[in-house]
Design an enzyme around this catalytic site. Structure first.
Site, PDB file in Angstrom:
ATOM      1  N   HIS A   1       0.817  -1.240   0.133  1.00  0.00           N
ATOM      2  CA  HIS A   1       0.016  -0.116   0.150  1.00  0.00           C
ATOM      3  C   HIS A   1       0.981   1.222   0.150  1.00  0.00           C
ATOM      4  O   HIS A   1       1.990   1.388   0.629  1.00  0.00           O
ATOM      5  CB  HIS A   1      -1.024   0.151   1.216  1.00  0.00           C
ATOM      6  CG  HIS A   1      -2.124  -0.854   1.022  1.00  0.00           C
ATOM      7  ND1 HIS A   1      -3.493  -0.218   0.538  1.00  0.00           N
ATOM      8  CD2 HIS A   1      -2.359  -2.168   1.115  1.00  0.00           C
ATOM      9  CE1 HIS A   1      -4.170  -1.068   0.689  1.00  0.00           C
ATOM     10  NE2 HIS A   1      -3.599  -2.425   0.938  1.00  0.00           N
TER      11      HIS A   1
ATOM     12  N   PHE B   1       0.938   3.588   6.797  1.00  0.00           N
ATOM     13  CA  PHE B   1      -0.346   3.851   7.455  1.00  0.00           C
ATOM     14  C   PHE B   1      -1.354   3.672   6.602  1.00  0.00           C
ATOM     15  O   PHE B   1      -1.494   3.955   5.454  1.00  0.00           O
ATOM     16  CB  PHE B   1      -0.466   5.218   8.170  1.00  0.00           C
ATOM     17  CG  PHE B   1      -1.752   5.496   8.784  1.00  0.00           C
ATOM     18  CD1 PHE B   1      -2.171   5.182  10.002  1.00  0.00           C
ATOM     19  CD2 PHE B   1      -2.769   6.401   7.962  1.00  0.00           C
ATOM     20  CE1 PHE B   1      -3.259   5.674  10.672  1.00  0.00           C
ATOM     21  CE2 PHE B   1      -3.851   6.606   8.320  1.00  0.00           C
ATOM     22  CZ  PHE B   1      -4.311   6.302  10.005  1.00  0.00           C
TER      23      PHE B   1
ATOM     24  N   ALA C   1      -8.293   7.246  -6.999  1.00  0.00           N
ATOM     25  CA  ALA C   1      -9.598   7.771  -6.564  1.00  0.00           C
ATOM     26  C   ALA C   1     -10.004   7.754  -5.084  1.00  0.00           C
ATOM     27  O   ALA C   1     -10.591   8.780  -4.794  1.00  0.00           O
ATOM     28  CB  ALA C   1     -10.511   6.929  -7.422  1.00  0.00           C
TER      29      ALA C   1
ATOM     30  N   SER D   1      -6.551   3.611  -5.963  1.00  0.00           N
ATOM     31  CA  SER D   1      -5.682   4.467  -4.999  1.00  0.00           C
ATOM     32  C   SER D   1      -5.904   6.010  -5.100  1.00  0.00           C
ATOM     33  O   SER D   1      -6.084   6.684  -4.368  1.00  0.00           O
ATOM     34  CB  SER D   1      -4.286   3.868  -4.696  1.00  0.00           C
ATOM     35  OG  SER D   1      -4.246   2.631  -3.999  1.00  0.00           O
TER      36      SER D   1
ATOM     37  N   ALA E   1      -9.082   3.096   5.494  1.00  0.00           N
ATOM     38  CA  ALA E   1     -10.078   3.331   4.350  1.00  0.00           C
ATOM     39  C   ALA E   1     -10.632   4.589   4.170  1.00  0.00           C
ATOM     40  O   ALA E   1     -11.466   5.285   4.994  1.00  0.00           O
ATOM     41  CB  ALA E   1     -11.369   2.173   4.550  1.00  0.00           C
ATOM     42  N   VAL E   2     -10.005   5.513   3.417  1.00  0.00           N
ATOM     43  CA  VAL E   2     -10.113   6.715   3.356  1.00  0.00           C
ATOM     44  C   VAL E   2     -11.439   7.190   3.095  1.00  0.00           C
ATOM     45  O   VAL E   2     -11.998   8.409   3.489  1.00  0.00           O
ATOM     46  CB  VAL E   2      -9.248   7.478   2.561  1.00  0.00           C
ATOM     47  CG1 VAL E   2      -7.492   7.669   3.148  1.00  0.00           C
ATOM     48  CG2 VAL E   2      -9.348   7.098   0.849  1.00  0.00           C
TER      49      VAL E   2
END
Length: 471
Positions: free
Chosen positions: A371, A423, A390, A388, A426-427
Site C-alpha cells: 500500500h 499507515f 480515486a 488508490s 479506508a479513506v
C-alpha cells in the site's frame, strides 16, 4: 474448480420490487394439484399401491395389490372435492392454476371441461404422480415429453407451466432444457420469482410451497382442523402483506388437493382465508402464468459477472487488484469452494478475506507494504493505482496545502519507522480531519495492535472496491 451449486443468496438482502399490478402489496397464487387417477396403482401399471398424502397417515405401499381404501380416498378428489373447490373459487372469482397430472386429466374429462370453462390455467404436473428420484434421466425426459403430448391432446393446448412434485435432481434442468415452459415451480426457496440460467437459456422459476399447503393435513406434523389451516394461511398473509406495505412486496402460494382441502371441514378453513385476504386492499389474486408474464415484462433476465463461474485467469485479472498489488490473494480465493453466494460484493469479499487471513504473517505484511503512503511521493508522482488515486482524492488528499502535506509526510515517516509498514486507512470512510486524527492516535499503538488494525483496514478497502464492481 471447487464449486458449490446451491444458491443461498437469491435476491440478496434487498430483493427487487415486483411492482405488482395496481400497486398490490401481495400477489396470491392459488394452486389445485389435480393428481387423482395419476397416482401409483396396479391399474396404472405400477408395482404397488399409493402411500402418500391421504387420510391414512403413514400408509405403506402394497406391492402387487390394489389398496381399496387408498383408491377410495383418492376417488373422493374428482368425485366431490374438486366440485366443492370449483364452486367456491369460481363463486369468488378467484383465478386458479391447476397442476394437472396428464394421466389424471385424461381420466377426468368433465373436470377438465370445468377448468377450461372457468378460465383456469392448466399447467403440467407430469405424466404420473410418482417418485422420480431414482428414475434414469433418459426415462424422466421421455416421460416429460409424453406428459406434454398427452396434456396437449386432452386439454387442447400444451402446458406453459411445469411442476414435477416428487422431483429428482434432474427435473428442473430437464424442464428448462425442454424450452417450452414460461415457468417451472419445483423449488421452495423464495417468496419471489427468479431467473435460473440453464445452459444458454434463462428459465423463470416461480417457487411453490409445502407449508401453506393442505398436504399438511396428511402428514405427521400438520393441520388437524380447518381452523388450523386458516390460522396458518392468515399468519403467512399478514407477514407478507405487512412487508408489502413496508415497500417490499412478495407473493404467496396456497397449495390445494381435491381429496384434502375438498373435504367439507377443511374447505371451510380455506373459505375463511380467502374471505380474509380478499377483504384487504392491495391484494392481487393471479395465476402463475399471469405472474410469469408480469415478471418477464418488469424484471427480464440480466446476465452479469458471476465470479464463481469465471475461469482462473479471468478471475485473477478482474479481482487481482482488489488487495493492493497482491494477485495471489485472488488466486487462492479462486481455489476455494465458491458458489452463487460469492457472486456479490459481500460474498466475494468473504472469499478474498479468507485467503488473506489464512496467509502467513509475512505474506500479510507484504500486502501492507504494497500500500502507498497517504499523500506520499507516489501520489505526487501520479504513480498510484487507479483505485488508490480515486480513494485518496475522495478525502481531498490530492489537494493539500503545503502545511497539510508537510504534516502527512512527517506522520508517514514516523509511522513507518515505528511499525515497519505504511499507515493504512479506508479513506472513503473518513474526511481529512478524521484521517489525521486517526493517524495521530494509531501512531501510539504497539506493533501487534497496529498490524491487526491495518489488516482490518485492508479488508475494508477491498470491500469498498468490490462494491464498485459487483452488486
Amino acid at each position: 474448480m471447487h464449486r458449490y451449486p446451491r444458491d443461498f443468496r437469491g435476491h440478496g438482502p434487498n430483493p427487487p420490487d415486483p411492482a405488482w399490478p395496481r400497486g398490490a402489496k401481495i400477489a396470491i397464487s392459488v394452486v389445485i394439484n389435480y393428481e387423482e387417477g395419476g397416482e401409483n396403482s396396479l391399474l396404472h401399471g405400477d408395482p404397488a399401491s399409493e402411500a402418500f398424502l391421504s387420510e391414512i397417515v403413514g400408509a405403506q405401499p402394497w406391492p402387487g395389490q390394489r389398496h381399496w381404501n387408498m383408491e377410495s380416498i383418492y376417488d373422493y378428489g374428482p368425485r366431490a372435492g374438486f366440485w366443492r373447490l370449483h364452486r367456491m373459487l369460481t363463486g369468488m372469482d378467484i383465478p386458479v392454476t391447476v397442476y394437472g397430472v396428464a394421466s389424471a386429466l385424461a381420466r377426468g374429462p368433465e373436470q377438465v371441461a370445468a377448468m377450461k370453462q372457468a378460465g383456469w390455467e392448466i399447467a403440467s404436473h407430469g405424466l404420473k404422480w410418482i417418485e422420480f428420484k431414482d428414475m434414469p434421466e433418459a426415462e424422466e425426459r421421455a416421460q416429460m415429453h409424453e406428459a406434454i403430448r398427452l396434456h396437449t391432446e386432452v386439454v387442447g393446448e400444451r402446458p406453459r407451466g411445469w411442476y414435477t412434485g416428487r422431483a429428482s435432481m434432474n427435473s428442473v434442468r430437464l424442464a428448462a432444457e425442454e424450452g417450452g415452459f414460461d415457468w417451472i415451480a419445483d423449488t421452495y426457496d423464495d417468496d419471489l420469482p427468479y431467473w435460473l440460467e440453464v445452459g444458454g437459456r434463462d428459465q423463470l422459476v416461480i417457487p411453490y410451497t409445502l407449508d401453506a399447503n393442505d398436504m399438511r393435513f396428511a402428514t405427521a406434523q400438520g393441520f388437524n382442523t380447518g381452523e388450523h389451516f386458516f390460522q396458518y394461511l392468515r399468519d403467512a398473509f399478514d407477514c407478507l402483506h405487512a412487508e408489502g406495505e413496508a415497500g417490499a412486496p412478495k407473493m404467496m402460494t396456497v397449495g390445494l388437493h381435491c381429496r384434502l382441502a375438498g373435504r367439507p371441514g377443511r374447505a371451510m378453513g380455506l373459505r375463511r382465508f380467502l374471505d380474509y385476504a380478499a377483504g384487504h386492499d392491495g391484494v392481487w389474486f393471479a395465476t402463475r402464468g399471469e405472474i410469469a408474464a408480469h415478471w418477464r415484462a418488469r424484471h427480464p433476465p440480466v446476465r452479469g459477472h458471476r465470479p464463481s463461474r469465471m475461469e482462473r485467469d479471468a478471475f485473477v485479472e478482474r479481482f487481482g487488484g482488489v488487495f493492493e498489488h497482491s494477485p495471489w490473494i485472488a488466486e487462492r480465493a479462486w481455489e476455494l469452494e465458491l458458489g452463487p453466494a460469492h457472486d456479490s460484493a459481500a460474498g466475494l469479499h468473504n472469499a478474498l478475506a479468507r485467503a488473506f487471513r489464512a496467509a502467513s504473517a509475512d505474506e500479510r505484511l507484504g500486502v501492507l507494504r504494497a500500500h502507498p503512503d497517504l499523500a506520499g511521493k507516489l501520489a505526487a508522482a501520479k504513480r498510484l493505482t487507479g483505485e488508490s488515486t480515486a480513494e485518496q482524492a475522495s478525502a481531498g488528499l490530492d489537494a493539500l496545502t503545503d502545511s497539510e502535506r508537510e504534516t502527512f509526510q512527517r506522520l508517514n515517516g514516523a509511522y513507518v519507522e515505528k511499525h515497519g509498514f505504511p499507515f493504512i486507512i479506508a479513506v472513503r470512510d473518513h474526511d481529512k480531519p478524521g484521517i489525521l486524527a486517526a493517524f495521530e492516535e494509531r501512531l501510539d499503538n504497539d506493533r501487534e495492535t497496529e498490524f491487526a488494525t491495518a489488516c482490518a483496514q485492508v479488508e475494508r478497502i477491498a470491500e469498498l472496491r468490490l462494491k464498485d464492481m459487483l452488486p
